[in-house]
Design a protein around this motif. Structure first.
Motif, PDB file in Angstrom:
ATOM      1  N   LEU A 144      -7.072  -0.605   2.418  1.00 35.08           N
ATOM      2  CA  LEU A 144      -7.152   0.275   1.251  1.00 35.08           C
ATOM      3  C   LEU A 144      -8.070   1.469   1.529  1.00 35.08           C
ATOM      4  O   LEU A 144      -7.802   2.588   1.081  1.00 35.08           O
ATOM      5  CB  LEU A 144      -7.664  -0.509   0.035  1.00 35.08           C
ATOM      6  N   ILE A 150       0.833  -1.204   0.000  1.00 36.83           N
ATOM      7  CA  ILE A 150       0.000   0.000   0.000  1.00 36.83           C
ATOM      8  C   ILE A 150       0.868   1.255   0.000  1.00 36.83           C
ATOM      9  O   ILE A 150       0.581   2.240  -0.695  1.00 36.83           O
ATOM     10  CB  ILE A 150      -0.969  -0.019   1.192  1.00 36.83           C
ATOM     11  N   SER A 151       1.954   1.205   0.750  1.00 38.84           N
ATOM     12  CA  SER A 151       2.884   2.337   0.783  1.00 38.84           C
ATOM     13  C   SER A 151       3.492   2.595  -0.593  1.00 38.84           C
ATOM     14  O   SER A 151       3.667   3.755  -1.005  1.00 38.84           O
ATOM     15  CB  SER A 151       3.986   2.071   1.807  1.00 38.84           C
ATOM     16  N   GLU A 152       3.795   1.524  -1.334  1.00 39.44           N
ATOM     17  CA  GLU A 152       4.376   1.669  -2.667  1.00 39.44           C
ATOM     18  C   GLU A 152       3.338   2.109  -3.692  1.00 39.44           C
ATOM     19  O   GLU A 152       3.661   2.814  -4.658  1.00 39.44           O
ATOM     20  CB  GLU A 152       5.018   0.352  -3.102  1.00 39.44           C
ATOM     21  N   ARG A 166      -7.162   5.995  -8.707  1.00 35.57           N
ATOM     22  CA  ARG A 166      -7.698   5.317  -7.531  1.00 35.57           C
ATOM     23  C   ARG A 166      -8.103   3.889  -7.911  1.00 35.57           C
ATOM     24  O   ARG A 166      -8.274   3.556  -9.082  1.00 35.57           O
ATOM     25  CB  ARG A 166      -8.910   6.069  -6.964  1.00 35.57           C
ATOM     26  N   SER A 178      -2.262  11.520  -7.121  1.00 33.29           N
ATOM     27  CA  SER A 178      -3.468  12.208  -6.655  1.00 33.29           C
ATOM     28  C   SER A 178      -4.670  11.975  -7.557  1.00 33.29           C
ATOM     29  O   SER A 178      -5.806  12.251  -7.164  1.00 33.29           O
ATOM     30  CB  SER A 178      -3.201  13.716  -6.567  1.00 33.29           C
ATOM     31  N   ALA A 230      -6.259   3.920   3.714  1.00 28.20           N
ATOM     32  CA  ALA A 230      -5.216   4.606   2.942  1.00 28.20           C
ATOM     33  C   ALA A 230      -5.799   5.554   1.902  1.00 28.20           C
ATOM     34  O   ALA A 230      -5.053   6.226   1.184  1.00 28.20           O
ATOM     35  CB  ALA A 230      -4.317   3.578   2.260  1.00 28.20           C
ATOM     36  N   LYS A 231      -7.149   5.605   1.826  1.00 22.48           N
ATOM     37  CA  LYS A 231      -7.870   6.473   0.880  1.00 22.48           C
ATOM     38  C   LYS A 231      -7.486   6.180  -0.576  1.00 22.48           C
ATOM     39  O   LYS A 231      -7.329   7.091  -1.393  1.00 22.48           O
ATOM     40  CB  LYS A 231      -7.619   7.945   1.215  1.00 22.48           C
ATOM     41  N   LEU A 232      -7.375   4.886  -0.891  1.00 22.95           N
ATOM     42  CA  LEU A 232      -6.995   4.483  -2.242  1.00 22.95           C
ATOM     43  C   LEU A 232      -8.180   4.039  -3.096  1.00 22.95           C
ATOM     44  O   LEU A 232      -8.021   3.813  -4.293  1.00 22.95           O
ATOM     45  CB  LEU A 232      -5.947   3.362  -2.187  1.00 22.95           C
ATOM     46  N   LYS A 266       0.748   4.116  -3.213  1.00 20.28           N
ATOM     47  CA  LYS A 266       0.318   5.506  -3.063  1.00 20.28           C
ATOM     48  C   LYS A 266       0.983   6.442  -4.070  1.00 20.28           C
ATOM     49  O   LYS A 266       0.297   7.189  -4.776  1.00 20.28           O
ATOM     50  CB  LYS A 266       0.569   5.978  -1.627  1.00 20.28           C
ATOM     51  N   PRO A 267       2.323   6.449  -4.173  1.00 19.58           N
ATOM     52  CA  PRO A 267       2.942   7.348  -5.165  1.00 19.58           C
ATOM     53  C   PRO A 267       2.684   6.915  -6.611  1.00 19.58           C
ATOM     54  O   PRO A 267       2.673   7.754  -7.514  1.00 19.58           O
ATOM     55  CB  PRO A 267       4.432   7.292  -4.825  1.00 19.58           C
TER      56      PRO A 267
END
Length: 265
Positions: A140, A81-83, A93, A90, A143-145, A85-86
């Motif tokens: 998820l 999840i950390s990977e 999704r 923005s 993490a707002k994904l 995000k970038p």
């Protein structure tokens, strides 16, 4: 082919997407312009075949990411999840989370010749094939994904109501999976997330072939299916695609048979 997801910055995250229903789903969604992230667990001996399948997905011109890791470990989920995000940034999704996990114990409850089910076997199977759906959905979400109009799809079977020797732990997991899916459908609905289960007909996948007596299951299904054939992974992938479309936004909390009518006979 209409590529309605192209330029919409949508992603599909597929748990267990290196074979069977998950792989067929990845190919279908990619063909319609959806970016794909596959999380799978396979041995080195399978790498070449899987890489070849993944190349066919990449050839659709979409963004693609895969992780060969244990999806049930908290630290691995956090890392992925950390990977992501970038990578999503923005604008992009996750439109759809597909849970296509087949990891469980296939043992009889009673046997003089084979190892029998223990409590730990049930725990492992239910955690992998059911509770992991909630773990990933919640992670998820936090993490707002997820996209504003997101879909969560899981795969169940007729083991949700019928018994088959060696299938007790998986059957318990399928029932749990459906219960979790219903509650996700209820509690996450205010945030635009819909959740449904697909009850696939008997499909000749590697997971099915692991079940003792699978040849009998296939033979029986060929007799009872109105179309006199087994369900294909592509049949199921087609319905995942339909559920990912805008027009399916009002379908929520359902168990949807995708078996050509096999369940009615």
């Amino acid at each position: 082919m209409v590529r309605e997801f192209k330029n919409k910055n949508y992603w599909a995250l597929i748990l267990g997407g290196s074979s069977g229903l998950g792989l067929a789903t990845a190919k279908k969604l990619a063909a319609h312009g959806m970016n794909i992230c596959i999380i799978h667990r396979n041995s080195r001996t399978q790498e070449a075949e899987i890489a070849s399948e993944f190349e066919t997905i990449k050839a659709e011109g979409i963004q693609f990411k895969s992780y060969n890791v244990d999806a049930f470990k908290v630290e691995k989920r956090t890392q992925i999840i950390s990977e992501l995000k970038p990578i999503l940034g923005s604008e992009s999704r996750i439109r759809i989370l597909v849970h296509s996990v087949a990891k469980g114990n296939l043992k009889p409850m009673i046997s003089e010749d084979n190892p029998t089910l223990k409590t730990d076997d049930f725990n492992l199977t239910i955690n992998a094939m059911a509770i992991s759906l909630y773990d990933w959905s919640k992670a998820l979400f936090e993490a707002k994904l997820f996209a504003q109009d997101a879909r969560i799809i899981s795969f169940t079977s007729e083991g949700n109501t019928k018994a088959w020797k060696y299938y007790a732990a998986v059957s318990a997991a399928k029932v749990t999976l459906e219960a979790i899916t219903r509650n996700i459908a209820l509690e996450f609905a205010p945030f635009g997330i819909k959740a449904n289960c697909i009850q696939a007909g008997v499909t000749d996948t590697a997971s099915l072939r692991m079940i003792p007596g699978s040849d009998q299951i296939k033979a029986h299904s060929l007799k009872r299916n109105p179309h006199k054939r087994l369900t294909q992974p592509e049949d199921v992938a087609n319905v995942v695609y339909l559920l990912s479309k805008d027009e399916a936004r009002w379908i929520n909390g359902c168990v949807i048979p995708v078996d050509g009518g096999e369940h009615i006979n």
